[in-house]
Design a protein around this motif. Structure first.
Motif, PDB file in Angstrom:
ATOM      1  N   GLY A  69       0.829  -1.201   0.000  1.00 32.07           N
ATOM      2  CA  GLY A  69       0.000   0.000   0.000  1.00 32.07           C
ATOM      3  C   GLY A  69       0.862   1.249   0.000  1.00 32.07           C
ATOM      4  N   LEU A  70       0.272   2.344  -0.423  1.00 26.58           N
ATOM      5  CA  LEU A  70       0.971   3.623  -0.465  1.00 26.58           C
ATOM      6  C   LEU A  70       1.031   4.199   0.950  1.00 26.58           C
ATOM      7  CD1 LEU A  70       2.264   5.953  -2.005  1.00 26.58           C
ATOM      8  CD2 LEU A  70      -0.040   6.826  -2.433  1.00 26.58           C
ATOM      9  N   ALA A  71       2.230   4.446   1.432  1.00 25.79           N
ATOM     10  CA  ALA A  71       2.418   4.949   2.798  1.00 25.79           C
ATOM     11  C   ALA A  71       1.873   6.366   2.933  1.00 25.79           C
ATOM     12  CB  ALA A  71       3.896   4.927   3.164  1.00 25.79           C
ATOM     13  N   VAL A  72       1.056   6.565   3.958  1.00 26.67           N
ATOM     14  CA  VAL A  72       0.587   7.895   4.340  1.00 26.67           C
ATOM     15  C   VAL A  72       1.417   8.294   5.551  1.00 26.67           C
ATOM     16  CG1 VAL A  72      -1.367   9.280   5.128  1.00 26.67           C
ATOM     17  CG2 VAL A  72      -1.748   7.388   3.534  1.00 26.67           C
ATOM     18  N   ARG A  73       2.101   9.410   5.458  1.00 27.01           N
ATOM     19  CA  ARG A  73       3.020   9.867   6.507  1.00 27.01           C
ATOM     20  C   ARG A  73       2.441  11.047   7.282  1.00 27.01           C
ATOM     21  NH1 ARG A  73       6.998   6.040   6.849  1.00 27.01           N
ATOM     22  NH2 ARG A  73       7.551   5.313   4.776  1.00 27.01           N
ATOM     23  N   ALA A  74       2.910  11.202   8.510  1.00 26.78           N
ATOM     24  CA  ALA A  74       2.478  12.314   9.359  1.00 26.78           C
ATOM     25  C   ALA A  74       3.056  13.641   8.878  1.00 26.78           C
ATOM     26  CB  ALA A  74       2.891  12.060  10.808  1.00 26.78           C
ATOM     27  N   GLN A  75       4.254  13.597   8.311  1.00 20.87           N
ATOM     28  CA  GLN A  75       4.948  14.784   7.807  1.00 20.87           C
ATOM     29  C   GLN A  75       5.487  14.472   6.413  1.00 20.87           C
ATOM     30  OE1 GLN A  75       5.078  17.749   9.457  1.00 20.87           O
ATOM     31  NE2 GLN A  75       3.787  16.782  11.001  1.00 20.87           N
ATOM     32  N   PRO A  76       5.826  15.494   5.617  1.00 18.17           N
ATOM     33  CA  PRO A  76       6.284  15.266   4.236  1.00 18.17           C
ATOM     34  C   PRO A  76       7.748  14.821   4.126  1.00 18.17           C
ATOM     35  CG  PRO A  76       6.180  17.609   4.664  1.00 18.17           C
ATOM     36  CD  PRO A  76       5.632  16.922   5.893  1.00 18.17           C
ATOM     37  N   ARG A  77       8.054  13.683   4.747  1.00 16.98           N
ATOM     38  CA  ARG A  77       9.401  13.105   4.647  1.00 16.98           C
ATOM     39  C   ARG A  77       9.335  11.616   4.977  1.00 16.98           C
ATOM     40  NH1 ARG A  77       9.323  16.611   8.893  1.00 16.98           N
ATOM     41  NH2 ARG A  77       9.453  15.655  10.953  1.00 16.98           N
ATOM     42  N   GLU A  79      -4.040   0.139  -3.642  1.00 19.79           N
ATOM     43  CA  GLU A  79      -4.059   0.599  -5.029  1.00 19.79           C
ATOM     44  C   GLU A  79      -5.467   1.023  -5.426  1.00 19.79           C
ATOM     45  OE1 GLU A  79      -4.142  -1.816  -9.171  1.00 19.79           O
ATOM     46  OE2 GLU A  79      -2.652  -2.417  -7.724  1.00 19.79           O
ATOM     47  N   GLY A  80      -5.568   2.158  -6.115  1.00 21.71           N
ATOM     48  CA  GLY A  80      -6.845   2.645  -6.608  1.00 21.71           C
ATOM     49  C   GLY A  80      -7.652   3.470  -5.626  1.00 21.71           C
ATOM     50  N   THR A  81      -7.120   3.678  -4.421  1.00 17.32           N
ATOM     51  CA  THR A  81      -7.828   4.493  -3.435  1.00 17.32           C
ATOM     52  C   THR A  81      -7.952   5.921  -3.949  1.00 17.32           C
ATOM     53  OG1 THR A  81      -6.951   3.185  -1.604  1.00 17.32           O
ATOM     54  CG2 THR A  81      -7.773   5.379  -1.069  1.00 17.32           C
ATOM     55  N   ARG A  82      -9.142   6.486  -3.859  1.00 16.88           N
ATOM     56  CA  ARG A  82      -9.341   7.880  -4.275  1.00 16.88           C
ATOM     57  C   ARG A  82      -8.952   8.799  -3.119  1.00 16.88           C
ATOM     58  NH1 ARG A  82     -13.921   9.748  -8.122  1.00 16.88           N
ATOM     59  NH2 ARG A  82     -12.629   8.318  -9.322  1.00 16.88           N
ATOM     60  N   VAL A  83      -8.123   9.773  -3.437  1.00 18.17           N
ATOM     61  CA  VAL A  83      -7.699  10.768  -2.461  1.00 18.17           C
ATOM     62  C   VAL A  83      -7.945  12.158  -3.027  1.00 18.17           C
ATOM     63  CG1 VAL A  83      -5.935   9.247  -1.467  1.00 18.17           C
ATOM     64  CG2 VAL A  83      -5.292  10.847  -3.277  1.00 18.17           C
ATOM     65  N   HIS A  84      -8.001  13.129  -2.171  1.00 12.44           N
ATOM     66  CA  HIS A  84      -8.145  14.534  -2.562  1.00 12.44           C
ATOM     67  C   HIS A  84      -6.869  15.255  -2.148  1.00 12.44           C
ATOM     68  CE1 HIS A  84     -12.454  14.090  -3.399  1.00 12.44           C
ATOM     69  NE2 HIS A  84     -12.422  13.236  -2.399  1.00 12.44           N
ATOM     70  N   VAL A  85      -6.152  15.798  -3.132  1.00 18.62           N
ATOM     71  CA  VAL A  85      -4.931  16.545  -2.832  1.00 18.62           C
ATOM     72  C   VAL A  85      -5.330  17.921  -2.321  1.00 18.62           C
ATOM     73  CG1 VAL A  85      -2.828  17.568  -3.786  1.00 18.62           C
ATOM     74  CG2 VAL A  85      -3.548  15.280  -4.513  1.00 18.62           C
ATOM     75  N   ILE A  86      -4.896  18.225  -1.108  1.00 20.17           N
ATOM     76  CA  ILE A  86      -5.237  19.521  -0.523  1.00 20.17           C
ATOM     77  C   ILE A  86      -4.027  20.449  -0.461  1.00 20.17           C
ATOM     78  CG2 ILE A  86      -7.272  18.753   0.719  1.00 20.17           C
ATOM     79  CD1 ILE A  86      -5.611  18.382   3.195  1.00 20.17           C
ATOM     80  N   GLN A  87      -2.831  19.886  -0.672  1.00 16.37           N
ATOM     81  CA  GLN A  87      -1.624  20.711  -0.772  1.00 16.37           C
ATOM     82  C   GLN A  87      -0.601  19.933  -1.583  1.00 16.37           C
ATOM     83  OE1 GLN A  87      -0.107  22.083   2.961  1.00 16.37           O
ATOM     84  NE2 GLN A  87       1.797  22.780   2.076  1.00 16.37           N
ATOM     85  N   HIS A  88      -0.176  20.507  -2.699  1.00 16.38           N
ATOM     86  CA  HIS A  88       0.831  19.847  -3.534  1.00 16.38           C
ATOM     87  C   HIS A  88       2.195  19.953  -2.878  1.00 16.38           C
ATOM     88  CE1 HIS A  88      -1.525  18.684  -7.019  1.00 16.38           C
ATOM     89  NE2 HIS A  88      -2.215  19.789  -6.834  1.00 16.38           N
ATOM     90  N   GLY A  89       3.091  19.070  -3.301  1.00 14.41           N
ATOM     91  CA  GLY A  89       4.437  18.989  -2.745  1.00 14.41           C
ATOM     92  C   GLY A  89       5.038  20.343  -2.418  1.00 14.41           C
ATOM     93  N   THR A  90       5.664  20.430  -1.251  1.00 14.15           N
ATOM     94  CA  THR A  90       6.250  21.689  -0.801  1.00 14.15           C
ATOM     95  C   THR A  90       7.754  21.553  -0.663  1.00 14.15           C
ATOM     96  OG1 THR A  90       5.924  21.041   1.502  1.00 14.15           O
ATOM     97  CG2 THR A  90       4.195  22.372   0.488  1.00 14.15           C
ATOM     98  N   LEU A  91       8.450  22.610  -0.954  1.00 15.66           N
ATOM     99  CA  LEU A  91       9.899  22.698  -0.777  1.00 15.66           C
ATOM    100  C   LEU A  91      10.652  21.535  -1.402  1.00 15.66           C
ATOM    101  CD1 LEU A  91       9.891  23.825   2.955  1.00 15.66           C
ATOM    102  CD2 LEU A  91      10.047  25.275   0.938  1.00 15.66           C
ATOM    103  N   GLY A  92      10.162  21.053  -2.539  1.00 12.56           N
ATOM    104  CA  GLY A  92      10.839  19.985  -3.246  1.00 12.56           C
ATOM    105  C   GLY A  92      10.838  18.652  -2.534  1.00 12.56           C
ATOM    106  N   SER A  93       9.945  18.475  -1.569  1.00 13.94           N
ATOM    107  CA  SER A  93       9.924  17.241  -0.786  1.00 13.94           C
ATOM    108  C   SER A  93       9.410  16.050  -1.578  1.00 13.94           C
ATOM    109  CB  SER A  93       9.050  17.415   0.460  1.00 13.94           C
ATOM    110  OG  SER A  93       7.676  17.471   0.095  1.00 13.94           O
TER     111      SER A  93
END
Length: 82
Positions: free
Chosen positions: A21-29, A40-54
């Protein structure tokens, strides 16, 4: 940051190839706590695109109880819903 209403957030599906499965993390690292694994195939809503090249985007998704949860996933593992 305030979350966008669901109808304003961009919709994506998780991609194939993540055996555990795709790991969901507490912070962007990668070293951040793993909160959940999205199948696989889970629908998600992006509420903030990648920040600071993370390479991570903040997403909202439904957890196993049906409640909405948020966390960070690798942006490259998302596919835009048409």
């Amino acid at each position: 940051m305030t979350l966008q209403r669901q109808e304003e957030a961009e919709e994506f599906n998780t991609l194939e190839g993540e055996k555990k499965g795709l790991a969901v993390r507490a912070q962007p690292r990668e070293a951040s706590d793993r909160l959940h694994a999205l199948p696989e195939g889970t629908r998600v809503h992006v509420i903030q695109h990648g920040t600071l090249g993370s390479g991570y985007s903040k997403v909202r998704y439904k957890d196993a109880t049906g409640a909405y949860a948020t966390g960070w996933v690798l942006t490259e593992k998302l596919r835009r819903v048409d």
